[in-house]
Design an enzyme around this catalytic site. Structure first.
Site, PDB file in Angstrom:
ATOM      1  N   ASP A 499       0.881  -1.156  -0.102  1.00  0.00           N
ATOM      2  CA  ASP A 499      -0.033  -0.115   0.100  1.00  0.00           C
ATOM      3  C   ASP A 499       0.855   1.148   0.064  1.00  0.00           C
ATOM      4  O   ASP A 499       2.253   1.005   0.390  1.00  0.00           O
ATOM      5  CB  ASP A 499      -0.894  -0.039   1.340  1.00  0.00           C
ATOM      6  N   ASP A 715      -1.488  -0.485   6.080  1.00  0.00           N
ATOM      7  CA  ASP A 715      -1.834  -0.064   7.269  1.00  0.00           C
ATOM      8  C   ASP A 715      -3.145   0.688   7.639  1.00  0.00           C
ATOM      9  O   ASP A 715      -3.434   0.499   8.843  1.00  0.00           O
ATOM     10  CB  ASP A 715      -0.667   1.281   7.602  1.00  0.00           C
ATOM     11  N   ASP A 719      -7.096  -1.197   3.691  1.00  0.00           N
ATOM     12  CA  ASP A 719      -6.080  -2.236   3.236  1.00  0.00           C
ATOM     13  C   ASP A 719      -6.797  -3.496   3.829  1.00  0.00           C
ATOM     14  O   ASP A 719      -6.202  -4.787   3.298  1.00  0.00           O
ATOM     15  CB  ASP A 719      -4.725  -2.018   3.884  1.00  0.00           C
TER      16      ASP A 719
END
Length: 821
Positions: A499, A715, A719
């Site tokens: 990410d 995080d 996600d």
């Protein structure tokens, strides 16, 4: 009402205008980009995968009947996939229950049920009746009670076991080993005393203590064996229980008929060794969970509902109905998806979209549950489904985690062959000795010895203790491992997906460049101190202090004589003579000068001049994904302040290190494509997918998994579905609790370099597991033939079993990464 279709990638609603010429539909450019890059994989393999799932489980698709509600219960006592299957099969037969799904990895059971037929209390009682302990996930009292019970069981086993073993060491063993312990006269005294009728009460007391150890401390083992029999799935608990119970029954029968030998010590040793090993593993995992107690929770339980009188009332989010109005003020989370009907505010949607920049919302704009109102207040009309995007993401996380059973420990996989083989061998040996006229006592002793020496204490401890060592060493490096199957899945990763926002970048808004004079920057920062907008807060943090530095974040309000700060909050407020907030910036008067900070359009709306150089600088900055803010005074824009989230330290080295191992590196983000430009240009990055929603992220990972083992690193809550969908999920500890719950590993210190350490620990743990199992099988390869030939008796078999287990424990206690040195 406009016609809608489902997005081809993530299945979110798509307006008819989003349908392409070839008939595909996409909710956003990010989903289309992923489909264009990975669509061939779907076309070739997805149908086959779905067909296989349908053939293996016709009930794979979960449909909640009308009138049914979903309840999540925490369950103590689930140790493997056998427990999952048992709970699902029994609880699923309860009246009023339509669906049951359990996960031993998360110790949770999800039940769809009709509350009028099967209440939550009924469900808890039904599961607890099976030998488990079921309670509400929020019930901290039951959680503590379960923890205390587990600790008490081990304490009882250790104390009672020590009492039993003391009698063996001081009285019984000397009669077996002759003069090794005492002189000949003392040994003869003990031998005669134990052979007399006077020894029966002594034996009964030892038997009673052993009964307590077996029934209390060994309860989970016996329960696991029972479940194995009920589900016809042999596991290690079954063989451990058979060995312990066989020694117990033989000894009890021996007392009843006046036999010369009892082997309660074997029962005690087996139960205590296995139980302490399992407790050690669970305690490490519990401590790992406690280390993440400071992670941010995003679910909202209550909302302020607007009444017709204009007043508000606190209600549970579950009580909200479509078209209800709720009021959300600055600093509060939006409880549910809906549409703004009144007010204007900056909304931070990063928790859901991953977008690092807040979005200004006005009447008619849609908002998502879980996002935060940063500045201003909003009145929101509850959407048709009266649900929260965060809740939907949570449901998706559960489906991905518990859609298939958790991976059994390697020892349990081996048990499906090893356990039946040992049982057959012990039976055959007993029968053969009977046919050879050795007598029933000798035949039973040899058969019992085979069971005891084959008792898989070493094999049963091989995997969990090695995994516990991995978890322990990871904790020492601020890495938390949630799922013990991590070390089986991580070593052969083919693709690592990162990410962007909050993972490769810090996710915190800061001023990265200021193209204006220091006096103007100081005045702009003083004016922005009156704003609660995240961009304004970043600029406000640049307000200088006496020592020439800048007050950072909340430190603006924490001035004292030791910091040497020149301005306090009150001082800044006194200098601002006028303040006015707009959708695209702010206007005010500071120390007699008019100041504007914001979009160039705000300057033009007020009739101020914006030089072409300012427009060009702003356009260039936007291409990098940063937020350029014009700043000016007294009628003209004089400079540009650029705000953005900084790249995380060591990001390039981490990506390069992973790429150099031959692993594909992918950057997957919900942020704007321009914000991902720097990663597209990095040599270590193979693919970049930007502007992808949470559901699209999960589907992207699913498609990448069809190409090979896939690891996801993120995080945020957005996600979480992708972390759960990946073969392995790694969450940064500064992220949300939902991300940590979905992940298999969490990096508490937000240090990307820890990713390399995770891979090293996984490889070292895998070697330790294989080493332990190799020793356990080597031991069985030597000990079982000796037992079959009658060269061992149950006592020596128990000693050999204990020594082998001790070696496994000692080997597992060593630091894993010492192997790397």
């Amino acid at each position: 009402m406009s016609n809608q279709r489902a997005c081809t990638l993530c299945e979110l609603p798509v307006e008819e205008s989003g349908v392409t010429a070839d008939g595909e539909a996409f909710c956003c450019a990010g989903c289309r980009e992923v489909y264009d890059a990975l669509g061939d994989i779907e076309a070739v393999e997805a149908d086959d995968v779905r067909d296989a799932r349908d053939e293996s489980d016709e009930d794979e698709t979960r449909v909640v009947p009308d009138g049914h509600e979903t309840t999540f219960l925490e369950v103590d006592g689930m140790y493997c996939a056998t427990c999952e299957a048992f709970i699902e099969s029994v609880a699923g037969e309860t009246d009023g229950v339509s669906s049951v799904s359990s996960s031993y990895v998360t110790d949770t059971v999800r039940i769809d049920h009709d509350p009028a037929v099967a209440s939550v209390e009924d469900l808890k009682a039904e599961i607890s009746r099976l030998g488990y302990s079921a309670y509400d996930r929020e019930d901290s009292i039951s959680r503590r009670r379960a923890d205390n019970w587990a600790t008490g069981r081990i304490a009882v086993g250790v104390l009672m076991g020590m009492t039993v073993m003391m009698q063996y060491l001081l009285i019984i063993y000397p009669t077996y080993f002759g003069g090794l312990f005492y002189d000949e006269r003392t040994t003869e005294f003990f031998t005669q005393a134990l052979a007399s009728d006077l020894a029966t009460p002594f034996y009964v007391v030892i038997g009673a203590l052993t009964t307590i150890v077996l029934a209390v401390t060994g309860k989970p083992i016996l329960q696991g064996a029972y479940v194995a029999v009920k589900t016809r799935s042999p596991n290690m608990d079954l063989l451990v229980a058979i060995a312990a119970v066989s020694a117990y029954l033989y000894s009890t029968l021996s007392i009843a008929v006046g036999g010369p030998h009892i082997y309660y010590d074997v029962t005690v040793a087996i139960v205590v060794i296995v139980s302490v090993g399992g407790y050690y593993e669970s305690e490490i995992k519990r401590k790992a969970t406690e280390r993440l107690s400071d992670l941010t929770a995003v679910q909202v339980d209550e909302a302020k509902r607007l009444l017709e009188t204009g007043e508000t009332e606190e209600v549970a989010v579950d009580d909200l109905e479509p078209d209800d109005r709720v009021v959300v003020r600055a600093g509060e989370r939006i409880p549910i998806d809906g549409t703004v009907v009144d007010g204007e505010a900056a909304v931070d949607e990063a928790v859901v979209t991953g977008e690092s920049l807040p979005v200004t919302k006005i009447g008619g704009d849609d908002v998502v549950g879980g996002s935060t109102v940063s500045d201003g207040s909003l009145t929101i009309r509850v959407g048709e489904d009266a649900t929260s995007t965060v809740d939907r993401i949570g449901e998706l996380v559960w489906d991905l985690q518990s859609g298939t059973h958790g991976i059994q420990k390697l020892a349990d996989k081996l048990a499906t062959i090893f356990v039946p083989l040992v049982l057959v061998l012990a039976t055959v040996v007993t029968v053969v000795y009977l046919l050879l006229w050795f007598g029933i006592t000798t035949a039973l002793l040899v058969g019992l010895t085979v069971l005891i020496v084959s008792c898989p204490c070493a094999l049963g401890l091989a995997t969990p203790l090695a995994v516990a060592a991995g978890i322990r060493d990871a904790l020492d490096r601020s890495i938390v491992v949630f799922d013990d199957s991590v070390f089986e899945r991580l070593c052969d990763a083919d693709t690592v997906v990162f990410d962007k926002t909050g993972t490769l970048t810090t996710g915190d808004m800061t001023v990265v460049d200021a193209d204006c004079d220091e006096d103007l920057l100081e005045r702009a920062a003083t004016l922005e101190h009156q704003s609660a907008h995240p961009i304004g807060e970043a600029i406000a943090a640049e307000r200088p202090v006496a020592d020439g530095g800048a007050v950072e974040g909340d430190a603006v309000a924490a001035t004292d004589s030791e910091t040497g700060a020149a301005d306090s909050d009150d001082d800044a407020a006194e200098r601002v003579e006028f303040f006015e907030s707009h959708r695209n910036g702010i206007f005010g008067v500071v120390d007699g000068d008019e100041i504007v900070v914001g979009h160039p359009n705000l300057f033009r709306d007020r009739g101020w001049t914006v030089p072409d150089a300012i427009d060009r600088r702003i356009a260039e900055s936007r291409e990098t994904g940063r937020v350029p803010v014009a700043v000016g005074r007294d009628g003209i824009a004089e400079g540009v302040i650029i705000v953005g989230d900084d790249l995380r330290e060591g990001w390039a080295e981490t990506l390069t290190a992973i790429s150099e191992t031959g692993t594909e590196v992918v950057v997957l983000t919900g942020d704007d494509a321009r914000a991902a430009t720097r990663f597209r240009e990095h040599d270590a990055v193979d693919r970049v997918f930007a502007g992808v929603p949470p559901e699209g992220k999960a589907e992207t990972v699913e498609r990448l998994k069809r190409r090979g083992q896939t690891v996801m690193i993120g995080d945020g809550t957005n996600d979480a579905p992708a972390l759960a969908a990946a073969d392995l999920g790694i969450a940064l500890g500064g992220g949300t609790a939902m991300a940590a719950d979905a992940a298999d590993v969490a990096l508490v210190d937000d240090d990307l370099s820890s990713v390399d350490t995770v891979f090293d620990l996984a490889r070292a743990t895998d070697r330790r597991v294989k080493g332990n199992i190799g020793w356990a099988f080597c031991y069985n390869g030597i000990a079982i033939p000796l037992a079959v030939t009658g060269l061992l008796n149950p006592l020596f078999a128990a000693v050999a079993m204990g020594v082998s287990s001790l070696l496994v424990v000692t080997n597992s206690s060593r630091s894993l990464l010492d192997d790397e040195a």
